[in-house]
Design an enzyme around this catalytic site. Structure first.
Site, PDB file in Angstrom:
ATOM      1  N   ARG A  35      56.529 -15.756  25.385  1.00  0.00           N
ATOM      2  CA  ARG A  35      57.153 -15.754  26.709  1.00  0.00           C
ATOM      3  C   ARG A  35      58.073 -16.929  27.014  1.00  0.00           C
ATOM      4  O   ARG A  35      58.769 -16.912  28.013  1.00  0.00           O
ATOM      5  CB  ARG A  35      56.057 -15.663  27.789  1.00  0.00           C
ATOM      6  N   GLN A  99      43.846 -16.778  20.410  1.00  0.00           N
ATOM      7  CA  GLN A  99      44.564 -15.503  20.549  1.00  0.00           C
ATOM      8  C   GLN A  99      45.520 -15.345  19.384  1.00  0.00           C
ATOM      9  O   GLN A  99      46.167 -14.321  19.249  1.00  0.00           O
ATOM     10  CB  GLN A  99      45.366 -15.484  21.847  1.00  0.00           C
ATOM     11  N   ASP A 102      47.639 -16.544  13.267  1.00  0.00           N
ATOM     12  CA  ASP A 102      48.355 -17.314  12.244  1.00  0.00           C
ATOM     13  C   ASP A 102      47.480 -18.093  11.264  1.00  0.00           C
ATOM     14  O   ASP A 102      48.001 -18.731  10.343  1.00  0.00           O
ATOM     15  CB  ASP A 102      49.384 -18.247  12.906  1.00  0.00           C
ATOM     16  N   HIS A 117      42.304 -11.766  18.710  1.00  0.00           N
ATOM     17  CA  HIS A 117      43.385 -10.798  18.487  1.00  0.00           C
ATOM     18  C   HIS A 117      43.594 -10.504  16.998  1.00  0.00           C
ATOM     19  O   HIS A 117      44.629  -9.977  16.607  1.00  0.00           O
ATOM     20  CB  HIS A 117      44.685 -11.284  19.135  1.00  0.00           C
ATOM     21  N   CYS A 125      42.201   0.575   6.018  1.00  0.00           N
ATOM     22  CA  CYS A 125      42.541   1.996   6.119  1.00  0.00           C
ATOM     23  C   CYS A 125      41.835   2.582   7.346  1.00  0.00           C
ATOM     24  O   CYS A 125      40.626   2.384   7.527  1.00  0.00           O
ATOM     25  CB  CYS A 125      42.103   2.733   4.853  1.00  0.00           C
ATOM     26  N   SER A 188      48.724 -21.418  26.275  1.00  0.00           N
ATOM     27  CA  SER A 188      48.644 -19.996  26.638  1.00  0.00           C
ATOM     28  C   SER A 188      49.182 -19.804  28.049  1.00  0.00           C
ATOM     29  O   SER A 188      48.827 -20.552  28.957  1.00  0.00           O
ATOM     30  CB  SER A 188      47.204 -19.490  26.568  1.00  0.00           C
ATOM     31  N   SER A 189      50.025 -18.784  28.212  1.00  0.00           N
ATOM     32  CA  SER A 189      50.564 -18.475  29.544  1.00  0.00           C
ATOM     33  C   SER A 189      49.475 -17.872  30.430  1.00  0.00           C
ATOM     34  O   SER A 189      49.661 -17.728  31.632  1.00  0.00           O
ATOM     35  CB  SER A 189      51.716 -17.478  29.406  1.00  0.00           C
ATOM     36  N   ASN A 209      49.455 -27.159  28.693  1.00  0.00           N
ATOM     37  CA  ASN A 209      50.467 -26.114  28.496  1.00  0.00           C
ATOM     38  C   ASN A 209      51.806 -26.612  29.014  1.00  0.00           C
ATOM     39  O   ASN A 209      51.854 -27.299  30.024  1.00  0.00           O
ATOM     40  CB  ASN A 209      50.052 -24.845  29.271  1.00  0.00           C
TER      41      ASN A 209
HETATM   42  P1  NAD Z   1      52.537 -16.783  25.537  1.00  0.00           P
HETATM   43  O1  NAD Z   1      53.792 -16.671  24.742  1.00  0.00           O
HETATM   44  O2  NAD Z   1      52.319 -15.829  26.629  1.00  0.00           O
HETATM   45  O3  NAD Z   1      52.451 -18.251  26.164  1.00  0.00           O
HETATM   46  C1  NAD Z   1      52.611 -19.397  25.402  1.00  0.00           C
HETATM   47  C2  NAD Z   1      52.505 -20.592  26.351  1.00  0.00           C
HETATM   48  O4  NAD Z   1      52.545 -21.762  25.534  1.00  0.00           O
HETATM   49  C3  NAD Z   1      53.665 -20.688  27.342  1.00  0.00           C
HETATM   50  O5  NAD Z   1      53.141 -20.771  28.659  1.00  0.00           O
HETATM   51  C4  NAD Z   1      54.392 -21.981  26.929  1.00  0.00           C
HETATM   52  O6  NAD Z   1      54.816 -22.739  28.065  1.00  0.00           O
HETATM   53  C5  NAD Z   1      53.336 -22.730  26.180  1.00  0.00           C
HETATM   54  N1  NAD Z   1      53.861 -23.586  25.107  1.00  0.00           N
HETATM   55  C6  NAD Z   1      54.863 -23.317  24.231  1.00  0.00           C
HETATM   56  N2  NAD Z   1      55.017 -24.339  23.362  1.00  0.00           N
HETATM   57  C7  NAD Z   1      54.100 -25.286  23.723  1.00  0.00           C
HETATM   58  C8  NAD Z   1      53.764 -26.561  23.222  1.00  0.00           C
HETATM   59  N3  NAD Z   1      54.413 -27.111  22.195  1.00  0.00           N
HETATM   60  N4  NAD Z   1      52.761 -27.258  23.829  1.00  0.00           N
HETATM   61  C9  NAD Z   1      52.096 -26.729  24.898  1.00  0.00           C
HETATM   62  N5  NAD Z   1      52.375 -25.514  25.419  1.00  0.00           N
HETATM   63  C10 NAD Z   1      53.347 -24.788  24.832  1.00  0.00           C
HETATM   64  O7  NAD Z   1      51.356 -16.793  24.505  1.00  0.00           O
HETATM   65  P2  NAD Z   1      49.839 -16.322  24.664  1.00  0.00           P
HETATM   66  O8  NAD Z   1      49.312 -16.680  26.007  1.00  0.00           O
HETATM   67  O9  NAD Z   1      49.149 -16.796  23.451  1.00  0.00           O
HETATM   68  O10 NAD Z   1      49.936 -14.732  24.614  1.00  0.00           O
HETATM   69  C11 NAD Z   1      50.744 -14.083  23.679  1.00  0.00           C
HETATM   70  C12 NAD Z   1      50.031 -13.159  22.716  1.00  0.00           C
HETATM   71  O11 NAD Z   1      50.799 -13.056  21.504  1.00  0.00           O
HETATM   72  C13 NAD Z   1      48.711 -13.653  22.258  1.00  0.00           C
HETATM   73  O12 NAD Z   1      47.932 -12.562  21.956  1.00  0.00           O
HETATM   74  C14 NAD Z   1      49.068 -14.400  20.976  1.00  0.00           C
HETATM   75  O13 NAD Z   1      48.029 -14.432  20.078  1.00  0.00           O
HETATM   76  C15 NAD Z   1      50.161 -13.557  20.364  1.00  0.00           C
HETATM   77  N6  NAD Z   1      51.079 -14.403  19.571  1.00  0.00           N
HETATM   78  C16 NAD Z   1      50.555 -15.122  18.534  1.00  0.00           C
HETATM   79  C17 NAD Z   1      51.351 -15.972  17.801  1.00  0.00           C
HETATM   80  C18 NAD Z   1      50.705 -16.767  16.693  1.00  0.00           C
HETATM   81  O14 NAD Z   1      49.765 -16.283  16.056  1.00  0.00           O
HETATM   82  N7  NAD Z   1      51.128 -18.001  16.469  1.00  0.00           N
HETATM   83  C19 NAD Z   1      52.715 -16.089  18.083  1.00  0.00           C
HETATM   84  C20 NAD Z   1      53.247 -15.302  19.143  1.00  0.00           C
HETATM   85  C21 NAD Z   1      52.392 -14.461  19.889  1.00  0.00           C
END
Ligand code: NAD
Length: 238
Positions: A35, A99, A102, A117, A125, A188-189, A209
Site C-alpha cells: 500500500r 503476514q 518471504d 499468510h 496439489c 503493517s497498515s 510503522n
Molecule cells: P501493507 O502494504 O498494507 O502495509 C505496509 C505498511 O508498512 C505501510 O503502512 C507502510 O507505511 C509501512 N512501511 C513500509 N516500509 C516501512 C519501513 N521501512 N519501516 C516501517 N514501516 C514501513 O502491508 P501488510 O499490512 O503486511 O498487508 C499486506 C499483505 O500483503 C500482507 O498479507 C502481506 O503479507 C502481503 N505482502 C507480503 C510481502 C512480503 O512477504 N514481504 C510483500 C508484500 C505484501
C-alpha cells in the site's frame, strides 16, 4: 523519556511479548509492500491474488506472479529481522507472527515464526496434496503448466489468497495474541482483515510503522519511523 525508551520499557515490563509483522518490515530488504507509494498495488491488480482468480486463471496467475515471487525469494534479511531474532534469543519476545511470505524472519534466525499468510517454500496439489518445491513449480510452468504429475490436480503455492479460509497457523496466532501482555506491530497498515484483528487481542500494543494505522489510538506507543532503525535501537537497549 523518548518513544524508543518508552518502547524498551514496555518490552522490559511485559512477561509475554509477541511481534506481529507485515510487508513494511521487508521493504528495506528490497521487497515492495502493497500500500505504500511505489508499492505492489501500483504495479499489480489486487484481483490477481484472489482465490477465485487463481482457480479460474492459474496459468495467467503463475506467469504474472512467479517473477515477483522469485525476487522475494532472492531478498536478504535486514537489521529489523535480525533485531527480532536477537530479542527472541534474549527472551524479550516469545514469537513472531508474520503476514509475510518471504521467509526472512527464519533466515535472520527467528525460531518461533507463525506464517499466517503462508510461504513460498512449497506448493500443494489441490487434488492429492502432493507437495512440490517452488523450483519444481517453476519447472512445471516451463513445460505442461502447474498440474500434479500424479493426478493432474492444480498445484497451489502454500500462500493464502484473498478469499481463502483461515489457516491453522492463524488460529494459533490468535491464541498467542490473546496471551500477549504486549504485541509489537511492525510494518503493517493493519488494513488486511482478519489479521488486523490480532492487535486488539493483546493487553497492550506498540506500533512501529512509517505511516499511521487505524489502530494507532489504541496503542500505548506509536513510532512512525523505519523498522530497521527503530528495532536495531530497541534490541541494543533492551
Ligand atoms: P501493507 O502494504 O498494507 O502495509 C505496509 C505498511 O508498512 C505501510 O503502512 C507502510 O507505511 C509501512 N512501511 C513500509 N516500509 C516501512 C519501513 N521501512 N519501516 C516501517 N514501516 C514501513 O502491508 P501488510 O499490512 O503486511 O498487508 C499486506 C499483505 O500483503 C500482507 O498479507 C502481506 O503479507 C502481503 N505482502 C507480503 C510481502 C512480503 O512477504 N514481504 C510483500 C508484500 C505484501
Amino acid at each position: 523519556m523518548d518513544s524508543i525508551e518508552k518502547a524498551v520499557s514496555l518490552i522490559k515490563k511485559s512477561n509475554y511479548t509477541i511481534a506481529f509483522t507485515g510487508a513494511g518490515i521487508s521493504t528495506e530488504s528490497g521487497i515492495p509492500d502493497f500500500r505504500s507509494s511505489g508499492g505492489l498495488w501500483e504495479e499489480v491488480d489486487p484481483q490477481l491474488f484472489t482465490a477465485q482468480n487463481f482457480i479460474e486463471n492459474p496459468i495467467e496467475f503463475y506467469e504474472l506472479a512467479l517473477p515477483l515471487f522469485k525476487e522475494i525469494k532472492e531478498a536478504e534479511p535486514n537489521p529489523a529481522h535480525f533485531a527480532l531474532a536477537e530479542l527472541e534469543a534474549a527472551g524479550d519476545i516469545e514469537a513472531v507472527i508474520t503476514q509475510n511470505i518471504d521467509n526472512l524472519h527464519q533466515q535472520a534466525g527467528s525460531e518461533s515464526v507463525l506464517e499466517i499468510h503462508g510461504h513460498l517454500r512449497t506448493g500443494s496439489c489441490q487434488g492429492c496434496a502432493k507437495e512440490y518445491s517452488f523450483a519444481e513449480i517453476e519447472e512445471l510452468m516451463q513445460k505442461d503448466g502447474p498440474y500434479c504429475l500424479d493426478c493432474q490436480g492444480l498445484i497451489k503455492l502454500d500462500i493464502v489468497f484473498f478469499g481463502d479460509s483461515l489457516t491453522t497457523e492463524f488460529m494459533e496466532a490468535r491464541k498467542l495474541a490473546s496471551q500477549a501482555e504486549l504485541l509489537i506491530v511492525i510494518g503493517s497498515s493493519l488494513e488486511v482483515s482478519p489479521a488486523n484483528l490480532l492487535p486488539q487481542l493483546a493487553d497492550k500494543s506498540l506500533i512501529i510503522n512509517l505511516s499511521t494505522t487505524p489502530f494507532d489510538s489504541q496503542a500505548e506507543v506509536v513510532i512512525n519511523d523505519s523498522a530497521s532503525r527503530v528495532l536495531a535501537e530497541i534490541a541494543e537497549l533492551a
